[in-house]
Design a protein around this motif. Sequence first.
Motif, PDB file in Angstrom:
ATOM      1  N   ARG A 144       3.491   0.996   4.831  1.00  0.00           N
ATOM      2  CA  ARG A 144       2.980   2.053   5.770  1.00  0.00           C
ATOM      3  C   ARG A 144       1.620   2.113   5.910  1.00  0.00           C
TER       4      ARG A 144
ATOM      5  N   ALA B 217      -1.522   4.705   5.913  1.00  0.00           N
ATOM      6  CA  ALA B 217      -1.855   6.164   5.457  1.00  0.00           C
ATOM      7  C   ALA B 217      -3.018   6.547   5.757  1.00  0.00           C
ATOM      8  N   PRO B 218      -3.528   6.680   6.796  1.00  0.00           N
ATOM      9  CA  PRO B 218      -5.011   6.987   7.129  1.00  0.00           C
ATOM     10  C   PRO B 218      -5.233   8.404   6.933  1.00  0.00           C
ATOM     11  N   SER B 219      -6.478   8.862   6.773  1.00  0.00           N
ATOM     12  CA  SER B 219      -6.949  10.201   6.461  1.00  0.00           C
ATOM     13  C   SER B 219      -7.570  10.469   7.920  1.00  0.00           C
TER      14      SER B 219
ATOM     15  N   GLU C 250      -2.746  11.406   5.952  1.00  0.00           N
ATOM     16  CA  GLU C 250      -3.444  12.016   4.654  1.00  0.00           C
ATOM     17  C   GLU C 250      -4.214  13.114   5.101  1.00  0.00           C
TER      18      GLU C 250
ATOM     19  N   TYR D  13      -5.402  13.105  -3.772  1.00  0.00           N
ATOM     20  CA  TYR D  13      -4.630  11.751  -2.999  1.00  0.00           C
ATOM     21  C   TYR D  13      -3.784  10.828  -3.864  1.00  0.00           C
TER      22      TYR D  13
ATOM     23  N   VAL E 242       2.659  -1.518  -0.798  1.00  0.00           N
ATOM     24  CA  VAL E 242       1.463  -0.670  -0.536  1.00  0.00           C
ATOM     25  C   VAL E 242       0.083  -1.795  -0.174  1.00  0.00           C
TER      26      VAL E 242
ATOM     27  N   ARG F  98      -3.528  -1.931   1.000  1.00  0.00           N
ATOM     28  CA  ARG F  98      -4.643  -1.111   1.417  1.00  0.00           C
ATOM     29  C   ARG F  98      -5.947  -1.911   0.888  1.00  0.00           C
TER      30      ARG F  98
ATOM     31  N   TRP G 211      -9.546   1.005  -3.618  1.00  0.00           N
ATOM     32  CA  TRP G 211      -8.590   1.620  -4.365  1.00  0.00           C
ATOM     33  C   TRP G 211      -8.117   0.783  -5.711  1.00  0.00           C
TER      34      TRP G 211
HETATM   35  N1  GLU Z   1      -5.567   7.842   2.762  1.00  0.00           N
HETATM   36  C1  GLU Z   1      -6.143   6.780   2.019  1.00  0.00           C
HETATM   37  C2  GLU Z   1      -7.305   6.270   2.785  1.00  0.00           C
HETATM   38  O1  GLU Z   1      -7.241   6.519   3.802  1.00  0.00           O
HETATM   39  C3  GLU Z   1      -4.874   5.703   2.027  1.00  0.00           C
HETATM   40  C4  GLU Z   1      -5.000   4.780   0.838  1.00  0.00           C
HETATM   41  C5  GLU Z   1      -3.614   4.064   0.593  1.00  0.00           C
HETATM   42  O2  GLU Z   1      -3.241   3.434   1.622  1.00  0.00           O
HETATM   43  O3  GLU Z   1      -3.074   4.421  -0.182  1.00  0.00           O
HETATM   44  O4  GLU Z   1      -8.131   5.586   2.378  1.00  0.00           O
END
Ligand code: GLU
Length: 552
Positions: A38, A40-42, A74, A234, A250, A252, A256
Amino acid sequence: MSNEHMAELLFPDVNQLPADIYSLYPPRKLPSSALVTRFAPSPTGSLNIGGLYATLISERLAHQSNGVFFLRIEDTDKKREIKDSIENIIHSLLYFGVDFDEGPLFSGNEKGAYGPYKQSSRIQIYKVFIKHLVLEGLAYPCFCDTDDLQKIRINQQKLKVTTGYYGKWAKHRDITFQQAEEEFLNGKPFVIRLKSTGSSDRRISYHDLVKGPLEFPENNQDIVIMKTDGLPTYHFAHAIDDYLMGTTHVIRGDEWLSSVPIHIQLFETLGFRIPEYGHIAPIMKQVGASKRKFSKRKDLDGTAEYYKEQGYPGIALSEYFMNLINSDFEEWRMANPHQSFRDFFIHTDKMNASGALLDMNKLNDVSKDVISRLTGKQVFDHLYTWAKEFDSELYFLMDKNKEYTINILNIGRTMKKPRKDYAKWSDVLPMIAFFYDELFEKDVLSGYQLPTNVSFDVAKEIVLGFSKTYKFSNGKDDWFNEIKELAGDLGFAKDMKQYKANPDHYKGHVGDVAMVIRVALTNRTTTPDLFDIMKVMGEKRVFERMQKFILS
Ligand code: GLU
Protein backbone atom coordinates in the motif's frame (compact mmCIF):
# COMPACT_ATOMS: atom_id res chain seq x y z
CA MET A 1 -13.08 -6.90 36.81
CA SER A 2 -11.64 -3.42 37.26
CA ASN A 3 -10.27 -3.56 33.69
CA GLU A 4 -13.77 -4.17 32.47
CA HIS A 5 -15.05 -1.19 34.45
CA MET A 6 -12.22 0.92 33.12
CA ALA A 7 -13.00 -0.01 29.53
CA GLU A 8 -16.69 0.78 30.03
CA LEU A 9 -15.90 4.06 31.76
CA LEU A 10 -13.70 5.26 28.91
CA PHE A 11 -15.59 3.81 25.95
CA PRO A 12 -19.25 3.53 26.91
CA ASP A 13 -20.39 3.89 23.28
CA VAL A 14 -18.15 1.22 21.81
CA ASN A 15 -20.24 -1.93 21.62
CA GLN A 16 -18.44 -4.01 19.02
CA LEU A 17 -15.76 -6.57 19.71
CA PRO A 18 -12.64 -7.26 17.62
CA ALA A 19 -14.39 -10.41 16.36
CA ASP A 20 -17.15 -8.24 14.85
CA ILE A 21 -14.53 -6.26 12.98
CA TYR A 22 -12.60 -9.35 11.83
CA SER A 23 -15.75 -10.67 10.23
CA LEU A 24 -15.81 -7.57 8.01
CA TYR A 25 -12.21 -8.14 6.87
CA PRO A 26 -11.93 -11.77 5.80
CA PRO A 27 -8.49 -12.91 4.61
CA ARG A 28 -7.91 -12.00 0.98
CA LYS A 29 -8.32 -14.79 -1.51
CA LEU A 30 -4.92 -14.63 -3.15
CA PRO A 31 -2.25 -17.18 -4.00
CA SER A 32 0.36 -17.45 -1.25
CA SER A 33 3.01 -15.81 -3.46
CA ALA A 34 0.91 -12.67 -3.99
CA LEU A 35 2.00 -9.53 -2.15
CA VAL A 36 -0.39 -6.95 -0.75
CA THR A 37 1.19 -3.52 -0.50
CA ARG A 38 0.00 0.00 0.00
CA PHE A 39 0.83 3.65 -0.22
CA ALA A 40 -0.27 5.45 2.94
CA PRO A 41 0.33 9.18 2.53
CA SER A 42 -0.77 11.85 4.97
CA PRO A 43 -2.60 14.61 3.11
CA THR A 44 -0.10 17.28 4.11
CA GLY A 45 0.86 18.59 0.67
CA SER A 46 1.72 17.35 -2.77
CA LEU A 47 3.38 14.06 -3.49
CA ASN A 48 7.16 14.24 -3.28
CA ILE A 49 9.45 12.23 -5.50
CA GLY A 50 10.64 10.08 -2.60
CA GLY A 51 7.00 9.13 -1.99
CA LEU A 52 6.49 8.43 -5.65
CA TYR A 53 9.61 6.25 -5.75
CA ALA A 54 8.54 4.20 -2.71
CA THR A 55 5.06 3.91 -4.17
CA LEU A 56 6.29 2.60 -7.48
CA ILE A 57 8.21 -0.09 -5.61
CA SER A 58 5.10 -1.06 -3.65
CA GLU A 59 2.93 -1.07 -6.73
CA ARG A 60 5.42 -3.18 -8.70
CA LEU A 61 5.83 -5.70 -5.86
CA ALA A 62 2.09 -6.17 -5.68
CA HIS A 63 1.31 -6.32 -9.36
CA GLN A 64 4.30 -8.38 -10.47
CA SER A 65 3.11 -11.05 -8.02
CA ASN A 66 -0.58 -10.74 -9.01
CA GLY A 67 -1.31 -9.21 -5.64
CA VAL A 68 -3.09 -6.04 -4.59
CA PHE A 69 -1.84 -2.49 -4.24
CA PHE A 70 -4.04 -0.03 -2.39
CA LEU A 71 -4.06 3.61 -1.35
CA ARG A 72 -4.86 4.59 2.21
CA ILE A 73 -5.06 8.18 3.34
CA GLU A 74 -3.64 8.73 6.82
CA ASP A 75 -5.59 11.81 7.81
CA THR A 76 -5.79 11.61 11.57
CA ASP A 77 -3.76 14.76 12.10
CA LYS A 78 -6.28 17.35 11.03
CA LYS A 79 -4.01 20.25 12.07
CA ARG A 80 -1.41 19.37 9.44
CA GLU A 81 -3.86 18.63 6.65
CA ILE A 82 -3.59 20.75 3.49
CA LYS A 83 -6.65 21.29 1.32
CA ASP A 84 -6.84 19.34 -1.97
CA SER A 85 -3.85 17.15 -1.06
CA ILE A 86 -5.80 13.94 -1.56
CA GLU A 87 -6.91 14.98 -5.06
CA ASN A 88 -3.37 16.10 -5.90
CA ILE A 89 -1.89 12.84 -4.71
CA ILE A 90 -4.40 10.76 -6.69
CA HIS A 91 -3.80 12.92 -9.79
CA SER A 92 -0.04 12.50 -9.50
CA LEU A 93 -0.26 8.74 -8.98
CA LEU A 94 -2.41 8.34 -12.06
CA TYR A 95 -0.19 10.64 -14.12
CA PHE A 96 2.88 8.60 -13.24
CA GLY A 97 1.06 5.39 -14.03
CA VAL A 98 0.94 4.04 -10.49
CA ASP A 99 -2.38 2.30 -10.61
CA PHE A 100 -4.07 1.36 -7.35
CA ASP A 101 -6.64 -1.40 -7.07
CA GLU A 102 -8.38 -0.07 -3.99
CA GLY A 103 -8.69 3.28 -2.32
CA PRO A 104 -10.35 6.70 -2.41
CA LEU A 105 -11.54 8.09 -5.75
CA PHE A 106 -11.99 11.66 -7.00
CA SER A 107 -15.72 11.36 -6.69
CA GLY A 108 -15.33 11.01 -2.94
CA ASN A 109 -16.36 7.35 -3.26
CA GLU A 110 -13.98 4.47 -2.79
CA LYS A 111 -13.20 1.24 -4.57
CA GLY A 112 -12.29 -1.98 -2.79
CA ALA A 113 -13.78 -4.22 -0.11
CA TYR A 114 -11.28 -3.49 2.67
CA GLY A 115 -12.15 0.14 3.35
CA PRO A 116 -12.88 2.71 4.44
CA TYR A 117 -9.54 3.83 3.02
CA LYS A 118 -9.38 7.12 4.90
CA GLN A 119 -8.33 6.79 8.50
CA SER A 120 -10.67 9.57 9.59
CA SER A 121 -13.55 7.25 8.60
CA ARG A 122 -12.16 4.40 10.70
CA ILE A 123 -12.20 5.97 14.16
CA GLN A 124 -14.79 3.54 15.49
CA ILE A 125 -12.71 0.56 14.36
CA TYR A 126 -9.63 1.80 16.25
CA LYS A 127 -11.74 2.37 19.35
CA VAL A 128 -12.97 -1.21 19.34
CA PHE A 129 -9.39 -2.44 19.55
CA ILE A 130 -8.30 0.20 22.05
CA LYS A 131 -11.20 -0.65 24.32
CA HIS A 132 -10.30 -4.30 24.02
CA LEU A 133 -6.68 -3.67 24.99
CA VAL A 134 -7.84 -1.72 28.07
CA LEU A 135 -10.15 -4.57 28.96
CA GLU A 136 -7.27 -7.03 28.69
CA GLY A 137 -5.06 -4.83 30.86
CA LEU A 138 -2.70 -4.25 27.93
CA ALA A 139 -3.39 -0.52 27.70
CA TYR A 140 -4.42 2.13 30.19
CA PRO A 141 -5.58 5.76 30.39
CA CYS A 142 -2.94 8.33 31.24
CA PHE A 143 -4.12 11.64 32.61
CA CYS A 144 -0.69 13.28 32.75
CA ASP A 145 -0.60 16.75 31.29
CA THR A 146 2.44 18.45 29.73
CA ASP A 147 3.56 19.72 33.15
CA ASP A 148 3.54 16.21 34.59
CA LEU A 149 5.51 14.89 31.62
CA GLN A 150 7.97 17.75 31.90
CA LYS A 151 8.57 16.98 35.59
CA ILE A 152 9.26 13.34 34.80
CA ARG A 153 11.70 14.35 32.09
CA ILE A 154 13.59 16.79 34.32
CA ASN A 155 14.02 14.11 36.98
CA GLN A 156 15.22 11.61 34.42
CA GLN A 157 17.71 14.10 33.04
CA LYS A 158 19.01 14.80 36.53
CA LEU A 159 19.54 11.09 37.10
CA LYS A 160 20.97 10.66 33.59
CA VAL A 161 18.55 7.90 32.68
CA THR A 162 16.63 7.46 29.41
CA THR A 163 13.79 9.98 29.20
CA GLY A 164 10.23 9.02 28.44
CA TYR A 165 7.18 7.31 29.86
CA TYR A 166 8.17 3.81 30.87
CA GLY A 167 8.55 1.39 33.75
CA LYS A 168 8.49 3.01 37.16
CA TRP A 169 8.39 6.48 35.54
CA ALA A 170 5.07 5.73 33.92
CA LYS A 171 2.96 7.45 36.54
CA HIS A 172 -0.40 6.06 35.48
CA ARG A 173 0.73 2.63 34.38
CA ASP A 174 -0.95 1.06 37.37
CA ILE A 175 -3.78 3.54 37.74
CA THR A 176 -6.71 2.05 39.62
CA PHE A 177 -10.26 2.23 38.42
CA GLN A 178 -11.11 4.61 41.28
CA GLN A 179 -8.31 7.04 40.40
CA ALA A 180 -9.22 6.95 36.73
CA GLU A 181 -12.90 7.45 37.45
CA GLU A 182 -12.19 10.50 39.57
CA GLU A 183 -9.99 12.13 36.92
CA PHE A 184 -12.45 11.16 34.19
CA LEU A 185 -15.45 12.59 36.02
CA ASN A 186 -13.51 15.80 36.60
CA GLY A 187 -13.24 16.04 32.84
CA LYS A 188 -9.47 15.69 32.74
CA PRO A 189 -8.18 14.95 29.23
CA PHE A 190 -6.48 11.60 28.82
CA VAL A 191 -4.58 9.54 26.31
CA ILE A 192 -4.45 5.76 26.10
CA ARG A 193 -1.02 4.19 26.41
CA LEU A 194 0.17 0.71 25.59
CA LYS A 195 1.48 -1.11 28.67
CA SER A 196 4.83 -2.12 27.26
CA THR A 197 6.21 -5.51 28.21
CA GLY A 198 9.48 -4.76 26.43
CA SER A 199 12.83 -4.24 28.06
CA SER A 200 15.65 -2.11 26.71
CA ASP A 201 18.05 -4.86 27.86
CA ARG A 202 16.59 -7.32 25.39
CA ARG A 203 17.13 -7.08 21.66
CA ILE A 204 14.94 -7.98 18.75
CA SER A 205 16.30 -8.90 15.38
CA TYR A 206 14.42 -8.57 12.17
CA HIS A 207 15.22 -8.77 8.49
CA ASP A 208 14.57 -5.61 6.54
CA LEU A 209 13.74 -6.23 2.88
CA VAL A 210 16.07 -3.46 1.79
CA LYS A 211 18.56 -2.99 4.60
CA GLY A 212 19.03 -6.66 5.45
CA PRO A 213 19.32 -8.11 8.99
CA LEU A 214 18.98 -5.53 11.76
CA GLU A 215 18.88 -5.56 15.55
CA PHE A 216 17.20 -3.16 17.95
CA PRO A 217 16.56 -2.96 21.68
CA GLU A 218 12.95 -3.82 22.48
CA ASN A 219 10.57 -0.94 22.97
CA ASN A 220 10.05 -0.30 26.65
CA GLN A 221 8.11 2.97 26.35
CA ASP A 222 4.41 3.04 27.10
CA ILE A 223 3.63 4.71 23.81
CA VAL A 224 0.45 6.66 23.21
CA ILE A 225 -2.00 4.76 21.04
CA MET A 226 -4.94 7.16 21.34
CA LYS A 227 -4.58 10.91 21.61
CA THR A 228 -6.67 13.22 23.82
CA ASP A 229 -8.95 13.96 20.86
CA GLY A 230 -9.88 10.26 20.63
CA LEU A 231 -7.90 9.73 17.41
CA PRO A 232 -5.32 6.96 17.15
CA THR A 233 -1.63 7.69 16.76
CA TYR A 234 0.09 6.80 13.49
CA HIS A 235 1.67 3.72 15.08
CA PHE A 236 -1.60 2.27 16.27
CA ALA A 237 -3.55 2.99 13.11
CA HIS A 238 -0.74 1.44 11.08
CA ALA A 239 -1.00 -1.84 12.99
CA ILE A 240 -4.78 -2.02 12.84
CA ASP A 241 -5.15 -1.00 9.21
CA ASP A 242 -2.34 -3.00 7.74
CA TYR A 243 -3.53 -6.08 9.57
CA LEU A 244 -7.20 -5.74 8.64
CA MET A 245 -6.42 -4.75 5.06
CA GLY A 246 -4.14 -7.74 4.66
CA THR A 247 -0.91 -5.87 3.90
CA THR A 248 1.93 -8.34 3.55
CA HIS A 249 4.79 -5.93 2.74
CA VAL A 250 5.26 -2.39 4.02
CA ILE A 251 7.64 -0.30 1.92
CA ARG A 252 8.26 3.13 3.40
CA GLY A 253 10.83 5.84 4.02
CA ASP A 254 13.63 4.99 6.43
CA GLU A 255 12.59 7.77 8.79
CA TRP A 256 10.28 5.02 10.13
CA LEU A 257 13.07 2.54 10.75
CA SER A 258 13.45 3.52 14.40
CA SER A 259 9.73 2.84 14.93
CA VAL A 260 10.07 -0.81 13.96
CA PRO A 261 10.41 -2.05 17.59
CA ILE A 262 7.19 -0.21 18.47
CA HIS A 263 5.40 -1.64 15.47
CA ILE A 264 6.56 -5.19 16.11
CA GLN A 265 5.42 -4.86 19.70
CA LEU A 266 2.02 -3.53 18.65
CA PHE A 267 1.43 -6.34 16.17
CA GLU A 268 2.47 -8.90 18.79
CA THR A 269 0.31 -7.40 21.54
CA LEU A 270 -2.68 -7.32 19.22
CA GLY A 271 -2.00 -10.91 18.14
CA PHE A 272 -1.51 -9.88 14.50
CA ARG A 273 0.83 -11.37 11.93
CA ILE A 274 3.74 -8.97 11.45
CA PRO A 275 4.18 -7.70 7.88
CA GLU A 276 7.55 -7.63 6.12
CA TYR A 277 9.15 -4.20 6.18
CA GLY A 278 11.42 -2.55 3.64
CA HIS A 279 12.87 0.86 4.48
CA ILE A 280 14.07 3.08 1.70
CA ALA A 281 16.69 5.81 2.05
CA PRO A 282 15.57 9.20 0.71
CA ILE A 283 16.35 10.11 -2.88
CA MET A 284 19.27 12.54 -2.98
CA LYS A 285 19.83 15.67 -5.01
CA GLN A 286 23.12 16.45 -6.69
CA VAL A 287 24.30 19.95 -5.77
CA GLY A 288 27.65 20.76 -7.30
CA ALA A 289 30.04 18.04 -6.24
CA SER A 290 28.04 16.97 -3.18
CA LYS A 291 24.67 15.35 -2.65
CA ARG A 292 21.99 16.09 -0.11
CA LYS A 293 18.36 15.31 0.71
CA PHE A 294 15.66 17.23 -1.15
CA SER A 295 14.35 20.06 0.95
CA LYS A 296 10.58 20.25 1.21
CA ARG A 297 10.60 24.04 1.20
CA LYS A 298 13.46 24.94 -1.13
CA ASP A 299 13.50 22.31 -3.85
CA LEU A 300 10.66 22.61 -6.31
CA ASP A 301 12.13 19.65 -8.17
CA GLY A 302 11.47 17.53 -5.08
CA THR A 303 7.76 17.29 -5.89
CA ALA A 304 6.17 14.90 -8.37
CA GLU A 305 4.07 17.81 -9.65
CA TYR A 306 7.23 19.56 -10.89
CA TYR A 307 8.00 16.75 -13.33
CA LYS A 308 4.45 16.82 -14.59
CA GLU A 309 4.58 20.59 -15.12
CA GLN A 310 7.88 20.32 -16.97
CA GLY A 311 6.21 17.75 -19.16
CA TYR A 312 8.08 14.57 -18.39
CA PRO A 313 5.81 11.78 -19.55
CA GLY A 314 4.60 9.89 -16.48
CA ILE A 315 6.12 6.65 -17.65
CA ALA A 316 9.51 8.31 -18.24
CA LEU A 317 9.92 9.07 -14.56
CA SER A 318 8.70 5.59 -13.62
CA GLU A 319 11.04 4.08 -16.17
CA TYR A 320 13.91 6.15 -14.76
CA PHE A 321 13.03 5.06 -11.22
CA MET A 322 13.25 1.45 -12.36
CA ASN A 323 16.96 2.11 -13.00
CA LEU A 324 17.32 3.34 -9.44
CA ILE A 325 15.34 0.45 -7.97
CA ASN A 326 17.42 -2.29 -9.60
CA SER A 327 20.53 -1.40 -11.54
CA ASP A 328 20.18 -4.44 -13.81
CA PHE A 329 17.05 -2.86 -15.26
CA GLU A 330 19.24 -0.95 -17.71
CA GLU A 331 20.64 -4.12 -19.20
CA TRP A 332 17.17 -5.64 -19.39
CA ARG A 333 15.85 -2.54 -21.13
CA MET A 334 18.57 -2.73 -23.76
CA ALA A 335 17.73 -6.35 -24.45
CA ASN A 336 13.99 -5.63 -24.46
CA PRO A 337 13.54 -2.17 -25.96
CA HIS A 338 9.88 -2.61 -26.80
CA GLN A 339 8.55 -4.22 -23.63
CA SER A 340 6.73 -2.33 -20.92
CA PHE A 341 8.88 -1.61 -17.86
CA ARG A 342 6.19 -3.51 -16.01
CA ASP A 343 7.51 -6.74 -17.51
CA PHE A 344 10.72 -6.36 -15.51
CA PHE A 345 10.64 -8.17 -12.16
CA ILE A 346 12.03 -6.05 -9.30
CA HIS A 347 13.83 -7.49 -6.28
CA THR A 348 14.00 -5.63 -2.98
CA ASP A 349 17.25 -7.31 -1.97
CA LYS A 350 18.97 -5.85 -5.02
CA MET A 351 18.01 -2.32 -4.04
CA ASN A 352 20.48 0.26 -2.94
CA ALA A 353 20.32 0.49 0.88
CA SER A 354 21.71 4.03 0.85
CA GLY A 355 20.09 7.00 -0.88
CA ALA A 356 19.73 6.79 -4.66
CA LEU A 357 20.80 9.90 -6.54
CA LEU A 358 18.41 11.66 -8.89
CA ASP A 359 20.53 12.30 -11.97
CA MET A 360 18.77 14.80 -14.24
CA ASN A 361 20.95 13.97 -17.25
CA LYS A 362 20.10 10.33 -16.94
CA LEU A 363 16.42 11.15 -16.45
CA ASN A 364 16.51 13.25 -19.62
CA ASP A 365 18.16 10.42 -21.56
CA VAL A 366 15.61 7.91 -20.35
CA SER A 367 12.79 10.28 -21.15
CA LYS A 368 14.17 10.93 -24.66
CA ASP A 369 14.22 7.19 -25.22
CA VAL A 370 10.66 6.83 -23.98
CA ILE A 371 9.42 9.63 -26.24
CA SER A 372 11.39 8.28 -29.20
CA ARG A 373 9.35 5.09 -29.00
CA LEU A 374 6.09 6.99 -29.55
CA THR A 375 4.43 7.70 -32.89
CA GLY A 376 3.80 11.26 -34.05
CA LYS A 377 0.14 10.87 -33.15
CA GLN A 378 0.97 9.61 -29.65
CA VAL A 379 3.38 12.51 -29.14
CA PHE A 380 0.63 14.82 -30.33
CA ASP A 381 -1.88 13.42 -27.84
CA HIS A 382 0.49 13.69 -24.87
CA LEU A 383 1.65 17.15 -25.87
CA TYR A 384 -1.89 18.38 -26.44
CA THR A 385 -2.99 17.22 -22.98
CA TRP A 386 0.08 18.77 -21.40
CA ALA A 387 -0.27 22.06 -23.31
CA LYS A 388 -3.92 22.35 -22.32
CA GLU A 389 -2.82 22.59 -18.69
CA PHE A 390 0.58 24.26 -18.93
CA ASP A 391 1.13 26.12 -22.21
CA SER A 392 -1.83 27.98 -23.70
CA GLU A 393 0.14 29.29 -26.70
CA LEU A 394 1.11 25.80 -27.79
CA TYR A 395 -2.37 24.50 -27.09
CA PHE A 396 -3.87 27.18 -29.31
CA LEU A 397 -1.42 26.43 -32.15
CA MET A 398 -1.99 22.70 -31.94
CA ASP A 399 -5.71 23.12 -31.82
CA LYS A 400 -5.69 25.27 -34.94
CA ASN A 401 -3.24 23.06 -36.86
CA LYS A 402 -3.96 19.50 -35.81
CA GLU A 403 -2.94 17.57 -38.95
CA TYR A 404 0.00 19.86 -39.60
CA THR A 405 1.27 19.38 -36.03
CA ILE A 406 1.00 15.60 -36.22
CA ASN A 407 3.06 15.71 -39.43
CA ILE A 408 5.61 18.01 -37.76
CA LEU A 409 5.91 15.65 -34.81
CA ASN A 410 6.22 12.68 -37.12
CA ILE A 411 9.46 13.92 -38.69
CA GLY A 412 12.28 11.49 -38.02
CA ARG A 413 10.07 9.28 -35.93
CA THR A 414 9.03 6.39 -38.09
CA MET A 415 12.50 5.13 -38.86
CA LYS A 416 14.75 2.49 -37.31
CA LYS A 417 16.74 4.98 -35.27
CA PRO A 418 14.11 7.54 -34.34
CA ARG A 419 15.03 11.04 -33.25
CA LYS A 420 15.72 11.57 -29.57
CA ASP A 421 15.45 15.29 -29.17
CA TYR A 422 12.61 15.82 -26.71
CA ALA A 423 13.13 14.93 -23.06
CA LYS A 424 9.95 16.65 -21.92
CA TRP A 425 6.96 18.36 -23.46
CA SER A 426 8.26 21.83 -22.60
CA ASP A 427 11.21 21.14 -24.96
CA VAL A 428 8.97 20.78 -27.99
CA LEU A 429 7.65 24.24 -28.86
CA PRO A 430 11.05 25.98 -29.04
CA MET A 431 12.15 23.26 -31.47
CA ILE A 432 9.12 23.33 -33.75
CA ALA A 433 8.06 26.99 -33.44
CA PHE A 434 9.34 27.90 -36.93
CA PHE A 435 6.76 25.63 -38.55
CA TYR A 436 3.91 27.87 -37.41
CA ASP A 437 3.57 30.94 -39.60
CA GLU A 438 2.66 33.33 -36.80
CA LEU A 439 5.76 32.39 -34.78
CA PHE A 440 8.01 32.33 -37.83
CA GLU A 441 6.87 35.83 -38.86
CA LYS A 442 7.61 37.13 -35.40
CA ASP A 443 11.01 35.47 -35.39
CA VAL A 444 12.21 36.93 -38.72
CA LEU A 445 11.18 40.46 -37.71
CA SER A 446 14.61 40.75 -36.13
CA GLY A 447 16.38 39.39 -39.22
CA TYR A 448 17.53 36.08 -40.71
CA GLN A 449 20.39 34.22 -39.02
CA LEU A 450 22.59 33.54 -42.06
CA PRO A 451 25.92 31.68 -41.75
CA THR A 452 28.73 34.24 -41.77
CA ASN A 453 30.43 33.03 -44.93
CA VAL A 454 27.49 33.91 -47.21
CA SER A 455 26.41 37.50 -47.87
CA PHE A 456 22.75 38.40 -47.93
CA ASP A 457 22.90 39.22 -51.64
CA VAL A 458 24.36 35.85 -52.51
CA ALA A 459 21.84 34.18 -50.19
CA LYS A 460 18.99 35.85 -52.07
CA GLU A 461 20.47 34.67 -55.33
CA ILE A 462 20.52 31.12 -53.97
CA VAL A 463 16.92 31.21 -52.80
CA LEU A 464 15.76 32.84 -56.03
CA GLY A 465 17.58 30.21 -58.08
CA PHE A 466 16.18 27.41 -55.99
CA SER A 467 12.63 28.72 -56.17
CA LYS A 468 12.81 28.65 -59.97
CA THR A 469 13.66 24.96 -60.28
CA TYR A 470 12.09 23.55 -57.13
CA LYS A 471 9.34 21.00 -57.68
CA PHE A 472 7.42 19.94 -54.60
CA SER A 473 6.72 16.51 -56.07
CA ASN A 474 10.42 15.65 -56.48
CA GLY A 475 11.88 12.82 -54.46
CA LYS A 476 14.86 13.33 -52.21
CA ASP A 477 17.53 12.48 -54.80
CA ASP A 478 16.18 14.88 -57.43
CA TRP A 479 15.74 17.50 -54.77
CA PHE A 480 19.37 17.19 -53.72
CA ASN A 481 20.58 17.18 -57.33
CA GLU A 482 18.77 20.48 -57.86
CA ILE A 483 20.65 21.96 -54.93
CA LYS A 484 23.95 20.63 -56.30
CA GLU A 485 23.30 22.05 -59.73
CA LEU A 486 22.36 25.37 -58.26
CA ALA A 487 25.54 25.32 -56.16
CA GLY A 488 27.62 24.77 -59.29
CA ASP A 489 25.80 27.51 -61.22
CA LEU A 490 26.44 30.05 -58.47
CA GLY A 491 30.13 29.30 -57.98
CA PHE A 492 29.86 26.90 -55.00
CA ALA A 493 31.54 23.49 -54.97
CA LYS A 494 29.07 20.67 -55.69
CA ASP A 495 30.57 18.42 -53.06
CA MET A 496 32.88 18.61 -50.11
CA LYS A 497 35.76 16.76 -51.73
CA GLN A 498 35.87 19.24 -54.57
CA TYR A 499 35.73 22.10 -52.13
CA LYS A 500 38.45 20.81 -49.83
CA ALA A 501 40.83 20.24 -52.74
CA ASN A 502 40.57 23.85 -53.78
CA PRO A 503 38.69 26.05 -51.31
CA ASP A 504 39.86 29.39 -52.74
CA HIS A 505 38.28 28.53 -56.01
CA TYR A 506 34.73 28.54 -54.60
CA LYS A 507 32.35 30.84 -52.72
CA GLY A 508 31.60 27.87 -50.52
CA HIS A 509 30.16 24.39 -50.95
CA VAL A 510 26.82 22.69 -51.47
CA GLY A 511 26.29 22.51 -47.70
CA ASP A 512 26.32 26.30 -47.54
CA VAL A 513 23.71 26.46 -50.27
CA ALA A 514 21.45 24.03 -48.43
CA MET A 515 22.04 26.03 -45.26
CA VAL A 516 20.83 29.22 -46.88
CA ILE A 517 17.65 27.49 -48.02
CA ARG A 518 17.24 26.11 -44.50
CA VAL A 519 17.57 29.58 -43.00
CA ALA A 520 15.15 31.08 -45.52
CA LEU A 521 12.53 28.49 -44.56
CA THR A 522 13.11 28.12 -40.85
CA ASN A 523 15.49 30.88 -39.72
CA ARG A 524 17.52 28.13 -38.04
CA THR A 525 20.92 26.73 -38.79
CA THR A 526 20.20 23.36 -37.18
CA THR A 527 16.97 21.51 -37.90
CA PRO A 528 15.88 17.98 -38.65
CA ASP A 529 16.21 16.87 -42.27
CA LEU A 530 15.48 19.81 -44.61
CA PHE A 531 13.77 17.69 -47.25
CA ASP A 532 11.38 16.28 -44.62
CA ILE A 533 10.70 19.76 -43.31
CA MET A 534 9.75 21.03 -46.75
CA LYS A 535 7.45 18.07 -47.32
CA VAL A 536 5.64 18.80 -44.06
CA MET A 537 5.48 22.56 -44.68
CA GLY A 538 3.76 21.98 -47.99
CA GLU A 539 4.30 23.61 -51.39
CA LYS A 540 2.43 26.83 -50.74
CA ARG A 541 4.21 27.62 -47.49
CA VAL A 542 7.64 26.78 -48.93
CA PHE A 543 7.14 29.19 -51.85
CA GLU A 544 5.72 31.88 -49.59
CA ARG A 545 8.73 31.69 -47.31
CA MET A 546 11.18 31.76 -50.19
CA GLN A 547 9.38 34.79 -51.61
CA LYS A 548 9.47 36.50 -48.25
CA PHE A 549 13.22 35.92 -48.00
CA ILE A 550 13.90 37.27 -51.48
CA LEU A 551 11.86 40.39 -50.78
CA SER A 552 13.31 41.02 -47.34
N1 GLU B 1 1.46 8.31 6.84
C1 GLU B 1 2.82 7.91 6.93
C2 GLU B 1 3.66 8.91 6.15
O1 GLU B 1 3.11 9.69 5.43
C3 GLU B 1 2.94 6.52 6.33
C4 GLU B 1 4.13 5.76 6.70
C5 GLU B 1 3.96 4.31 6.28
O2 GLU B 1 4.02 4.06 5.07
O3 GLU B 1 3.74 3.45 7.13
O4 GLU B 1 4.85 8.95 6.27
